[in-house]
Design a protein around this motif. Structure first.
Motif, short mmCIF file in Angstrom:
data_model
loop_
_atom_site.label_atom_id
_atom_site.label_comp_id
_atom_site.label_asym_id
_atom_site.label_seq_id
_atom_site.Cartn_x
_atom_site.Cartn_y
_atom_site.Cartn_z
N ALA A 167 -32.85 -52.61 9.90
CA ALA A 167 -33.99 -53.06 9.10
C ALA A 167 -35.02 -53.65 10.00
CB ALA A 167 -33.70 -53.65 7.86
N GLU A 168 -35.22 -53.92 10.39
CA GLU A 168 -36.10 -54.99 11.27
C GLU A 168 -36.71 -54.15 12.02
OE1 GLU A 168 -35.18 -59.58 11.92
OE2 GLU A 168 -34.25 -58.27 11.90
N LEU A 169 -35.72 -52.67 12.92
CA LEU A 169 -36.59 -52.22 14.44
C LEU A 169 -37.15 -51.25 13.41
CD1 LEU A 169 -35.55 -50.57 16.67
CD2 LEU A 169 -33.63 -49.68 16.06
N LEU A 170 -37.19 -50.42 12.11
CA LEU A 170 -37.77 -49.82 11.58
C LEU A 170 -39.60 -50.05 10.63
CD1 LEU A 170 -34.85 -47.06 10.98
CD2 LEU A 170 -36.68 -47.16 13.03
N LYS A 171 -39.22 -51.74 10.79
CA LYS A 171 -40.53 -52.61 9.88
C LYS A 171 -41.73 -51.72 10.30
CE LYS A 171 -41.68 -56.71 8.16
NZ LYS A 171 -41.10 -56.20 6.61
N ALA A 172 -41.91 -50.73 11.36
CA ALA A 172 -43.94 -50.35 11.51
C ALA A 172 -42.86 -49.61 10.34
CB ALA A 172 -43.94 -49.69 12.65
N TYR A 173 -41.73 -48.26 9.92
CA TYR A 173 -42.18 -47.45 8.88
C TYR A 173 -41.30 -47.43 7.77
CZ TYR A 173 -42.29 -45.17 13.97
OH TYR A 173 -42.43 -45.06 15.10
N GLU A 174 -41.86 -48.50 7.18
CA GLU A 174 -41.15 -49.57 6.43
C GLU A 174 -41.41 -48.27 5.17
OE1 GLU A 174 -40.95 -54.21 4.82
OE2 GLU A 174 -42.98 -53.40 5.05
N GLN A 175 -42.50 -48.01 4.58
CA GLN A 175 -43.21 -47.04 3.84
C GLN A 175 -42.31 -45.79 3.88
OE1 GLN A 175 -47.55 -47.48 4.07
NE2 GLN A 175 -47.50 -47.31 1.48
N LEU A 176 -42.22 -45.23 5.03
CA LEU A 176 -40.99 -44.26 4.43
C LEU A 176 -39.87 -44.46 3.82
CD1 LEU A 176 -42.18 -42.24 7.23
CD2 LEU A 176 -42.42 -41.55 5.46
N VAL A 177 -39.17 -45.05 5.14
CA VAL A 177 -38.01 -45.65 4.91
C VAL A 177 -38.09 -46.17 2.71
CG1 VAL A 177 -36.10 -47.43 5.02
CG2 VAL A 177 -37.26 -46.64 6.97
N ASN A 178 -38.99 -46.74 2.54
CA ASN A 178 -38.56 -47.55 1.29
C ASN A 178 -38.77 -46.77 0.50
OD1 ASN A 178 -38.25 -49.85 1.97
ND2 ASN A 178 -40.79 -50.80 2.00
N ASN A 179 -40.10 -45.39 0.49
CA ASN A 179 -39.77 -44.91 -0.46
C ASN A 179 -38.42 -43.40 -0.04
OD1 ASN A 179 -42.25 -44.96 -1.11
ND2 ASN A 179 -43.69 -43.32 0.10
N TYR A 180 -37.70 -42.96 0.87
CA TYR A 180 -37.35 -41.61 1.60
C TYR A 180 -35.36 -42.04 1.56
CZ TYR A 180 -41.13 -38.97 0.86
OH TYR A 180 -42.27 -39.13 0.16
N ILE A 181 -35.43 -43.47 2.16
CA ILE A 181 -33.95 -43.23 2.66
C ILE A 181 -32.86 -44.09 2.23
CG2 ILE A 181 -33.01 -43.30 5.01
CD1 ILE A 181 -35.51 -43.69 6.40
N VAL A 182 -32.33 -43.90 1.99
CA VAL A 182 -31.22 -45.56 1.57
C VAL A 182 -29.90 -44.96 2.68
CG1 VAL A 182 -29.32 -45.24 0.15
CG2 VAL A 182 -31.35 -43.77 -0.85
N PHE A 183 -30.16 -45.76 3.20
CA PHE A 183 -29.45 -46.57 4.40
C PHE A 183 -27.54 -46.86 3.64
CE2 PHE A 183 -32.69 -47.20 6.29
CZ PHE A 183 -32.97 -46.55 7.52
N ILE A 184 -26.56 -46.05 4.29
CA ILE A 184 -24.90 -46.09 3.78
C ILE A 184 -25.06 -46.37 4.94
CG2 ILE A 184 -23.23 -45.50 2.53
CD1 ILE A 184 -25.20 -43.80 0.95
N GLN A 185 -23.66 -48.07 4.86
CA GLN A 185 -22.97 -47.96 5.91
C GLN A 185 -21.45 -48.29 5.61
OE1 GLN A 185 -20.64 -50.97 6.46
NE2 GLN A 185 -20.19 -49.98 8.59
N GLY A 186 -20.16 -47.44 7.11
CA GLY A 186 -19.16 -47.58 6.87
C GLY A 186 -18.81 -45.55 7.40
N ASP A 187 -17.91 -45.82 7.33
CA ASP A 187 -16.86 -44.23 7.43
C ASP A 187 -16.81 -43.11 6.81
OD1 ASP A 187 -14.61 -43.23 10.15
OD2 ASP A 187 -15.04 -42.00 8.78
N THR A 188 -17.88 -41.93 7.03
CA THR A 188 -18.43 -40.89 6.57
C THR A 188 -17.03 -40.65 5.15
OG1 THR A 188 -18.07 -40.26 8.17
CG2 THR A 188 -20.10 -40.18 7.85
N GLN A 189 -15.94 -40.79 6.07
CA GLN A 189 -14.53 -40.18 5.05
C GLN A 189 -14.31 -40.52 3.95
OE1 GLN A 189 -12.45 -37.48 6.49
NE2 GLN A 189 -12.00 -37.83 8.33
N MET A 190 -14.67 -42.23 4.20
CA MET A 190 -14.45 -42.89 2.80
C MET A 190 -15.56 -42.81 1.75
SD MET A 190 -12.19 -44.81 2.76
CE MET A 190 -12.64 -46.18 1.37
N GLN A 191 -16.83 -43.12 3.02
CA GLN A 191 -18.18 -43.03 2.19
C GLN A 191 -19.31 -41.99 1.52
OE1 GLN A 191 -19.01 -46.34 1.09
NE2 GLN A 191 -17.76 -46.83 3.01
#
Ligand SMILES: C[S@@+](CC[C@H](N)C(=O)[O-])C[C@H]1O[C@@H](n2cnc3c(N)ncnc32)[C@H](O)[C@@H]1O
Length: 276
Positions: A167-191
């Motif tokens: 989240a901090e790494l991508l701070k400069a892209y915060e607007q795009l992140v907030n408007n469009y991206i949902v980060f989901i953590q975990g193995d794809t098999q589960m998530q």
């Protein structure tokens, strides 16, 4: 009673998933920066010069191309790492061109995108930029075993500022992140099964590069695609990832998808599948 058993099973599965991911919470890329910022910059200067005629042709056919300066800047932060193989971030161009052309061809209230393999967020942001530039609302559900809010060194140019979360790494892209991206953590098999969207307009597979995983991940979206919808497979590269190639060929042959293969080098190829 069956409800309680189901709840217990589901909590246990969550616990097991979290346990399996534990090492990704603990500085998975090392406990200190791998190189000076100047080294990352040198690698970037060389990688920026890469030419890819196959992708030039794709952009021409789609009628869209990503702003190269914007992409290069993002790549410096999120793609340039210390590794043995060459740095290649041309998939940003593919995703941008294909998605821009897709949303221009029809009208959608909202576009749903599923991505496996977020890493530092490069491909998610290239797709977010395509949606933003088109004025198209949408959501990109991106999955990774790496957590979004845990500090680590990322084997990237920002490491000289100290460890930080994605989240901090991508701070400069915060607007795009907030408007469009949902980060989901975990193995794809589960998530992947937890995303309840009626339609997946575009899916991008760039997680575990095995036959089993690609088939299994695709299995989560196959019933949610309609004619014209797209699945992009990274690392369609016979010598390095025969399992990916086998899975993609099988999917296209049996599930009614056309296949366009883009070969950038012996180390990197991509397949764009479109539902007929
Ligand atoms: C090649 S990188 C993705 C690169 C990213 N798409 C980009 O453009 O920068 C693969 C990522 O997939 C993640 N990954 C691999 N297997 C996974 C799995 N089974 N479930 C969730 N994430 C996985 C890894 O942690 C890694 O960050």
């Amino acid at each position: 009673m069956p409800g309680k058993v189901q709840e217990f099973a589901s909590r246990f599965a969550e616990f097991a998933d979290r346990l399996a991911s534990q090492r990704f919470y603990n500085y998975p890329f090392g406990v200190s920066p791998r190189a000076e910022a100047s080294t990352y910059r040198e690698i970037w200067l060389a990688a920026k010069q890469n030419n890819c005629p196959a992708i030039d042709r794709l952009e021409a056919s789609q009628g869209y191309s990503i702003d190269k300066d914007w992409m290069d800047e993002l790549a410096l932060l999120t793609q340039v790492v210390i590794k043995k193989s060459d740095i290649c971030y041309q998939h940003g161009r593919i995703l941008y061109a294909v998605l821009s052309s897709y949303v221009a061809a029809s009208q959608y209230d909202s576009v749903n995108i599923v991505e496996t393999g977020t890493a530092r967020g490069y491909s998610s942001l290239c797709m977010a930029k395509a949606l933003h530039d088109a004025g198209q609302p949408g959501k990109i559900f991106t999955f990774d075993i790496l957590p979004h809010d845990v500090e680590m060194y990322w084997n990237c140019i920002a490491d000289d500022k100290g460890s930080m979360s994605r989240a901090e790494l991508l701070k400069a892209y915060e607007q795009l992140v907030n408007n469009y991206i949902v980060f989901i953590q975990g193995d794809t098999q589960m998530q992947l099964r937890k995303v309840f969207v009626p339609r997946v307009h575009l899916a991008y597979f760039d997680g575990t590069h095995t036959y089993e995983y690609v088939l299994s991940e695709f299995g989560h979206i196959v019933d949610k695609q309609k004619s014209g919808d797209i699945a992009v497979f990274d690392d369609y590269t016979p010598e390095l990832f025969p399992g990916v190639v086998k899975a993609v060929d099988e999917i296209c042959a049996t599930q009614g998808y056309s296949k366009e293969v883009l070969t950038v080098s012996e180390q990197r190829g991509y397949a764009i599948a479109r539902k007929k």
